[in-house]
Scaffold this active site. Structure first.
Site, mmCIF file in Angstrom:
data_model
loop_
_atom_site.group_PDB
_atom_site.id
_atom_site.type_symbol
_atom_site.label_atom_id
_atom_site.label_comp_id
_atom_site.label_asym_id
_atom_site.label_seq_id
_atom_site.Cartn_x
_atom_site.Cartn_y
_atom_site.Cartn_z
ATOM 1 N N ASP A 20 0.560 -1.437 0.035
ATOM 2 C CA ASP A 20 0.437 -0.114 0.489
ATOM 3 C C ASP A 20 1.204 0.892 0.114
ATOM 4 O O ASP A 20 0.831 1.993 -0.857
ATOM 5 C CB ASP A 20 -1.086 -0.013 1.502
ATOM 6 C CG ASP A 20 -1.293 -1.418 1.354
ATOM 7 O OD1 ASP A 20 -2.162 -1.663 0.958
ATOM 8 O OD2 ASP A 20 -0.661 -1.742 2.288
ATOM 9 N N TYR A 196 5.521 -14.432 0.699
ATOM 10 C CA TYR A 196 5.500 -14.762 1.865
ATOM 11 C C TYR A 196 5.402 -16.102 2.140
ATOM 12 O O TYR A 196 6.563 -16.975 1.652
ATOM 13 C CB TYR A 196 3.176 -14.585 1.509
ATOM 14 C CG TYR A 196 2.768 -13.554 0.899
ATOM 15 C CD1 TYR A 196 3.282 -12.406 1.978
ATOM 16 C CD2 TYR A 196 2.905 -13.618 -0.242
ATOM 17 C CE1 TYR A 196 3.092 -10.616 0.928
ATOM 18 C CE2 TYR A 196 2.060 -12.586 -1.467
ATOM 19 C CZ TYR A 196 2.380 -11.153 0.123
ATOM 20 O OH TYR A 196 2.427 -9.807 -0.975
ATOM 21 N N GLU A 276 2.089 -6.592 -4.829
ATOM 22 C CA GLU A 276 1.561 -5.653 -6.167
ATOM 23 C C GLU A 276 2.981 -4.667 -6.501
ATOM 24 O O GLU A 276 3.522 -5.135 -7.302
ATOM 25 C CB GLU A 276 0.817 -4.744 -6.343
ATOM 26 C CG GLU A 276 -0.122 -3.739 -7.038
ATOM 27 C CD GLU A 276 -1.215 -3.413 -6.555
ATOM 28 O OE1 GLU A 276 -1.622 -1.893 -7.561
ATOM 29 O OE2 GLU A 276 -2.289 -4.646 -6.325
HETATM 30 O O1 TRH Z 1 4.563 -6.466 1.021
HETATM 31 P P1 TRH Z 1 3.971 -7.087 -0.213
HETATM 32 O O2 TRH Z 1 3.048 -8.148 -0.338
HETATM 33 O O3 TRH Z 1 2.309 -5.601 -0.375
HETATM 34 C C1 TRH Z 1 1.088 -6.043 -0.786
HETATM 35 C C2 TRH Z 1 0.410 -6.204 1.014
HETATM 36 O O4 TRH Z 1 -0.389 -6.880 1.157
HETATM 37 C C3 TRH Z 1 -0.984 -5.367 -0.036
HETATM 38 O O5 TRH Z 1 -2.353 -5.237 1.584
HETATM 39 C C4 TRH Z 1 -1.672 -6.276 -0.709
HETATM 40 O O6 TRH Z 1 -2.912 -5.581 -1.496
HETATM 41 C C5 TRH Z 1 -0.974 -6.084 -2.288
HETATM 42 O O7 TRH Z 1 0.423 -6.429 -1.182
HETATM 43 C C6 TRH Z 1 -1.268 -6.876 -3.324
HETATM 44 O O8 TRH Z 1 4.144 -6.478 -1.402
HETATM 45 P P2 TRH Z 1 4.813 -5.502 -2.969
HETATM 46 O O9 TRH Z 1 2.962 -5.081 -3.753
HETATM 47 O O10 TRH Z 1 5.282 -5.725 -3.199
HETATM 48 O O11 TRH Z 1 5.293 -4.644 -2.203
HETATM 49 C C7 TRH Z 1 6.762 -4.385 -1.632
HETATM 50 C C8 TRH Z 1 7.349 -3.036 -1.299
HETATM 51 O O12 TRH Z 1 8.720 -3.238 -0.440
HETATM 52 C C9 TRH Z 1 7.115 -2.673 -2.408
HETATM 53 O O13 TRH Z 1 7.515 -1.086 -2.951
HETATM 54 C C10 TRH Z 1 9.030 -2.841 -3.244
HETATM 55 C C11 TRH Z 1 9.612 -2.787 -1.211
HETATM 56 N N1 TRH Z 1 10.761 -3.587 -0.973
HETATM 57 C C12 TRH Z 1 11.801 -2.411 -0.678
HETATM 58 O O14 TRH Z 1 11.612 -0.947 -0.930
HETATM 59 N N2 TRH Z 1 12.778 -3.316 -0.257
HETATM 60 C C13 TRH Z 1 13.264 -4.294 -0.277
HETATM 61 O O15 TRH Z 1 14.108 -4.590 0.014
HETATM 62 C C14 TRH Z 1 12.110 -5.407 -0.027
HETATM 63 C C15 TRH Z 1 12.520 -6.813 -0.591
HETATM 64 C C16 TRH Z 1 10.762 -4.881 -1.079
#
Ligand code: TRH
Length: 380
Positions: A20, A196, A276
């Site tokens: 988010d 996950y 996402e």
């Molecule tokens: O963390 P996510 O699983 O996030 C989401 C939420 O669960 C949300 O509620 C749901 O609606 C959505 O998924 C589908 O995965 P996501 O979207 O990939 O977000 C992770 C963020 O973290 C992304 O912007 C990349 C960042 N990130 C970093 O900045 N540094 C890191 O080392 C890593 C591994 C990720």
């Protein structure tokens, strides 16, 4: 666009994890930097924000970060003037006093819901449609997506050129990895793993450790670490830990800032991503990838997974497409993926080629920030 100087408010509730805040922070920065807009980003959980942007002061009600006015979204809503454009991310509920402030404006603002990303066909038909109304203020659906007729994907200007240049410079990659404590063995397969909890992981690690090719697996701190530790037979894992099992080296990385995470994806031969935002970033990395989709009630995420696979594998030969389908479906179902991985490896050059082509094809669409601005221009 800069002469408009319109004011944009983006609202983000952190439901869980980092998607988010990851999406809204990326969008806010891009609207400010590339479109010269005055952007306020309202976030209810500054601690989650701090993980992807360490400069965030978690105690500040208001702060300026990279051209964006970051506001803590407090339980007690302060009296605030409504902006010209209001984006509620992922159907979050705006404060009622703010909704009244929108309705009290002489010219009501453009109010949009930025929806979740999906490759399903219905998205094209729903993108841009009016949604509910609050008094005089009309809300619209804004759907990101992969197909023409959707709102597109977040992609900063010059991103692909930067990525290409970085991927052509082994020295820059080496330096980047060394700063994270990673010494890559020549000829090893470099993989990043952001996922996950997943019961299917052990079967993958079994196959990687028994392989002839050495693999260096980089695991940023996060939810999958418990499964990695179980497979290694260690009690716990912490940042910096490195374990070798036959051909497999497992290394735990810190959670890095968003721009560094991009570079990590660009360095790797294969990226396992989730949710996402990381899912989209892996597509811009143009390397073969694996998606752990966010699980939803009644398994509706499986339709989303299949819809994406249909698009993503359309240019592949039948056996390569089958390998990808098998790998992705098994991974998101938490089933063993060892055999599927070996099948995917048998089609490696084709998968690499497909990743590059998919990236280029997606980049033909207007990026999501530009599409939002265009939507506003069409609306006024
Ligand atoms: O963390 P996510 O699983 O996030 C989401 C939420 O669960 C949300 O509620 C749901 O609606 C959505 O998924 C589908 O995965 P996501 O979207 O990939 O977000 C992770 C963020 O973290 C992304 O912007 C990349 C960042 N990130 C970093 O900045 N540094 C890191 O080392 C890593 C591994 C990720």
């Amino acid at each position: 666009m800069s002469q408009l100087k319109t004011r944009w408010d983006i609202f983000c509730t952190v439901v869980d994890n980092f998607g988010d805040i990851g999406v809204t922070w990326r969008l806010a920065r891009q609207l400010a930097a590339e479109h010269g807009l005055a952007v306020r980003l309202w976030v209810d959980d500054l601690r989650a924000f701090e993980r992807i942007c360490p400069e965030i002061d978690i105690h500040a009600e208001q702060q300026s970060q990279q051209g964006v006015e970051v506001r803590h979204w407090p339980a007690e809503w302060p009296s605030t003037e409504a902006a010209d454009v209001v984006i509620a991310a992922f159907a979050c509920q705006l404060p009622s006093a703010y909704m009244d402030a929108m309705a009290e404006r002489e010219k009501p603002p453009l109010w949009m819901n930025l929806d979740y990303l999906s490759a399903e066909d219905w998205v094209v038909g729903c993108h841009g449609l009016p949604s509910v109304k609050y008094k005089s203020v009309q809300k619209f659906f804004f759907f990101p997506g992969f197909q023409p007729g959707t709102g597109g994907l977040l992609r900063e200007s010059g991103l692909l050129e930067q990525r290409r240049q970085f991927q052509q410079e082994p020295a820059a990659q080496r330096q980047f990895l060394q700063a994270l404590g990673v010494e890559r063995e020549a000829n090893s397969l470099l993989i990043s793993l952001f996922a996950y909890e997943n019961a299917g992981l052990a079967s993958w690690l079994d196959v990687l450790s028994a392989d002839n090719t050495p693999t260096h697996l980089l695991v940023p701190e996060g939810r999958i670490l418990g499964d990695v530790a179980r497979w290694l037979g260690v009690e716990s894992l912490a940042v910096g830990d490195l374990h070798v099992r036959q051909a497999l080296t497992v290394q735990v990385l810190p959670f890095v800032r968003q721009d560094q995470y991009d570079r990590l994806l660009w360095c790797c031969d294969f990226n396992a991503v989730r949710g996402e935002d990381s899912f989209v970033r892996a597509q811009w990395a143009a390397r073969p990838m694996l998606w752990h989709i966010y699980q939803q009630d009644e398994d509706i995420h499986l339709d989303k997974l299949d819809a994406f696979l249909t698009l993503y594998t359309k240019g592949l030969s039948a056996p390569a497409a089958e390998a990808m389908n098998g790998l992705w479906r098994a991974w998101s179902a938490g089933q063993p993926i060892g055999e599927h991985w070996l099948e995917a490896r048998a089609h490696w050059p084709e998968l690499q080629d497909n990743a590059e082509k998919w990236c280029l094809e997606q980049a033909l669409q207007a990026d999501l920030a530009a599409a939002l601005v265009q939507f506003y221009l069409n609306w006024i």
